[in-house]
Design an enzyme around this catalytic site. Structure first.
Site, short mmCIF file in Angstrom:
data_model
loop_
_atom_site.label_atom_id
_atom_site.label_comp_id
_atom_site.label_asym_id
_atom_site.label_seq_id
_atom_site.Cartn_x
_atom_site.Cartn_y
_atom_site.Cartn_z
N SER A 191 34.52 65.66 19.47
CA SER A 191 35.32 66.63 18.71
C SER A 191 35.85 67.70 19.67
CB SER A 191 34.46 67.31 17.65
OG SER A 191 33.84 66.39 16.79
N GLY A 192 36.81 68.49 19.18
CA GLY A 192 37.30 69.60 19.98
C GLY A 192 38.80 69.78 20.00
N GLU A 194 40.72 71.49 18.27
CA GLU A 194 41.17 72.87 18.06
C GLU A 194 40.90 73.74 19.29
OE1 GLU A 194 42.11 70.87 15.22
OE2 GLU A 194 39.92 70.93 15.28
N ASN A 278 44.37 64.99 15.43
CA ASN A 278 45.59 65.76 15.64
C ASN A 278 45.85 66.06 17.11
OD1 ASN A 278 43.20 67.69 15.04
ND2 ASN A 278 44.64 68.99 16.15
N ASP A 320 48.46 69.05 11.05
CA ASP A 320 47.05 68.77 11.31
C ASP A 320 46.52 67.66 10.40
OD1 ASP A 320 44.45 69.08 12.47
OD2 ASP A 320 43.83 70.16 10.69
N ASP A 322 44.85 64.81 10.78
CA ASP A 322 44.01 63.93 11.59
C ASP A 322 43.98 62.51 11.05
OD1 ASP A 322 43.33 66.17 13.02
OD2 ASP A 322 41.20 65.82 12.96
N TRP A 496 34.23 66.04 -1.78
CA TRP A 496 33.93 66.02 -0.33
C TRP A 496 32.76 65.10 -0.02
CZ3 TRP A 496 37.68 68.56 2.25
CH2 TRP A 496 37.57 68.68 3.64
N TRP A 560 34.43 71.70 5.86
CA TRP A 560 35.64 72.52 5.89
C TRP A 560 35.89 73.16 4.53
CZ3 TRP A 560 40.98 70.45 8.05
CH2 TRP A 560 41.86 71.53 8.23
#
Length: 602
Positions: A191-192, A194, A278, A320, A322, A496, A560
């Protein structure tokens, strides 16, 4: 040297394809036994389907709580428990505690693993401190920690057999995902996005933790492990420098394309499937071009890492969206002929059906009528834009420009569906999909890159889809061969939780308010619900022990959608725009961390 090594990898590929494809025997054996739940996705195909039918549409209304277990940790509890033999293995969000529970002794703790991680990893994690679960193979429990340490634990004792570091949190690299054992390797993402990380998928040796290969999402062919002539996109070779040609300058080096979603595997084809996320930054004006291969479905050879085919769903992403959601593998008839299919519900709001061997695009349709950023995906094979979405200028953040608040985009950045996995029933031939019914306003702005600092470049606000049922979610049944919704259940908040389909003609899912729900697989009629102590963002699991079928779910609001509650945020634009949209959630649930197990009483 790298070119020579890459050439060697490519030369291996032909020989590998000629070898008999053998998946990890222990994983295959467990996934064929419905009494156990040996992989987060239920099976390699990601169907989240169980052949157990003791709990069925006729008696599910009699479900009662059999037992429970507190995890001792708050914040979002994604993923679900594994059941191997008489043992259950559960995990928590950061600090990623692992518990081994004895099912023969009322869930007694057999062992506990509590990693010592630097808490500085927490502010680097996007969208809560979640973890999507453990994996098992060859007597080993695999945990990919938030700080990217991959740990192999002895399933009987909890003893650490080996560990390896997959990334650097100081640069923004973290982990929220599970891993997938395939043959003699374990497949791991990162991840990462952002934080301007250039993301990758990596294969490690199951016995030693030695890195075998790593394939990046963007960059030179030798880094992304594609063969310019043999790797295809929509049936045509990708060509030389297929990624580099779609980025301006060196922007690809901080290009995102992270891989924190789910993985699936076809043992016969010997291909691993997953999606990339993204591109960085969220401001599209700073990265002109298609930004390949972010937002892409990948089919890779697990032995070499070399990609057989790719398909980019959202070129030059401006929202965004993804592409990391699960790839569900099914063998079905399509246009009267048997096809090996891959079905993917993308964040961008389109449900895709492809031939998973060739990468041929067969269906691309909206699975929420609210989707408006594109009119359709071009399905004219003779068109130069075949396979591309037809973007509506009014909702294009790139065409509207920097420092302009583009309003009313549907779906919001968290997509028509995020990581919450769907399920498939071979009995009904339907897919059961938890969805978000959420739109957004999106204002991109210029941002500079500093390693380890947020690299977002957009301000968002989220709200329920207008002119609809007033809620922020639906739970739907989907026909993947026709690209149509069969039935849809409105929910006040995003769904979710991951779905579970069973041979008892029951589908289970959880809600952000904390309800476990059971519905009829054919009609969607609600058959049962029970409110657990906290909101559910975990995935429903089923297993059999001593002749009795159980349903298990982790509750613990977060993720989120629940980041406002989980992290105590109040600014409506915080949490990348989610806090304001889900502010009312605090009226229905609170933080928690609990496993709840259900059964029908004797």
């Amino acid at each position: 040297m790298r070119k020579l090594a890459y050439a060697a990898v490519l030369s291996m590929t032909a020989a590998v394809y000629a070898m008999p494809a053998m998946a990890n025997d222990s994983v295959l054996a467990i996934t064929k036994d419905p009494k156990q739940w040996g992989i987060q996705t239920g099976d390699y195909a990601n169907t989240r389907y169980s052949k157990l039918d003791q709990i069925n549409a006729g008696n599910v209304g009699k479900l009662q709580v059999a037992w429970g277990f507190s995890t001792g940790v708050l914040r979002g509890h994604e993923g679900g428990p594994l059941v191997i033999g008489d043992m259950m293995y559960i995990h928590t969000p950061f600090p990623n505690i692992v518990y081994a529970l004895d099912l023969n002794n009322e869930g007694r703790i057999v062992w506990k693993y509590e990693p010592k991680q630097d808490p500085n990893v927490i502010p680097v994690m996007c969208c809560d401190t979640v973890n999507r679960g453990l994996a098992y193979a060859d007597g080993i429990i695999f945990l990919h920690q938030a700080d990217t340490t991959l740990v192999a634990l002895d399933a009987k004792t909890g003893e650490k057999k080996w560990s390896v570091v997959n990334g650097d949190p100081k640069k923004g690299e973290t982990n929220t995902a599970t891993v997938m054992p395939v043959k003699d390797k374990v497949i791991v993402g990162i991840s990462g996005g952002e934080f301007g990380v250039r993301c990758h998928v990596t294969a490690y040796d199951i016995k030693t933790g030695k890195q075998i290969w790593r394939g990046y999402s963007m960059g030179p062919d030798s880094d992304i492990l594609v063969d310019p002539e043999k790797t295809t996109v929509l049936g045509k070779p990708v060509g030389k420098d297929s990624s580099l040609k779609t980025w301006e300058g060196d922007q690809w080096k901080i290009g995102g394309g992270c891989t924190w979603g789910w993985y699936s595997y076809d043992p016969e084809a010997n291909l691993v499937y997953y999606g990339s996320g993204n591109p960085s930054t969220w401001n599209p004006s700073q990265r002109p071009g298609d930004n390949k291969w972010s937002m892409t479905i990948w089919a890779r050879d697990p032995d070499t890492g070399v990609a057989k085919w790719v398909y980019q769903m959202t070129p030059h992403d401006e929202w965004d969206y993804d592409g990391v959601n699960e790839m569900i593998l099914t063998d079905q008839e399509f246009d009267g002929k048997p096809r090996k299919l891959l079905t993917h519900f993308d964040r961008n709001g389109f449900g895709y059906t492809l031939d998973r061997i060739s990468g041929d695009l067969l269906v691309a349709e909206k699975y929420d009528p609210a989707v408006n950023w594109a009119t359709k995906v071009d399905m004219d094979r003779s068109s130069p834009t075949f396979g591309r979405p037809m973007v509506v200028p009014q909702f294009s953040t790139a065409q509207q420009g920097e420092d302009v608040n583009t309003k009313g985009i549907c779906p919001a950045a968290l997509g028509t569906k995020d990581q919450q996995p769907g399920a498939y029933s071979p009995k009904t031939k339907l897919f059961y999909v938890p969805t978000n019914h959420v739109c957004m306003d999106y204002e991109p702005f210029r941002v500079s890159y500093t390693a380890g600092q947020p690299y977002v470049g957009a301000t968002l606000s989220m709200f329920p889809a207008p002119n609809s049922h007033g809620g922020m979610g639906n739970f739907i049944a989907w026909d993947n061969t026709k690209g149509k919704i069969v039935w849809s259940l409105p929910e006040p908040f995003s769904v979710w939780s991951g779905a579970l389909a069973t041979a008892g003609d029951v589908v289970f899912y959880g809600t952000l308010e904390g309800y476990l729900k059971a519905v009829d697989a054919k009609t969607g009629k609600e058959l049962y619900k029970f409110k657990t102590p906290s909101g559910i963002i975990g995935n429903v699991t089923t297993y059999e022990h001593k002749g009795k079928q159980y349903i298990a779910i982790l509750s613990g609001v977060g993720g989120w959608a629940g980041i406002g509650l989980a992290a105590g945020l109040t600014d409506p634009n915080a949490g990348l725009g989610a806090v304001g949209g889900y502010a009312a959630l605090s009226n229905y649930t609170n933080l928690g961390g609990q496993l709840t197990v259900f059964a029908i009483p004797n």
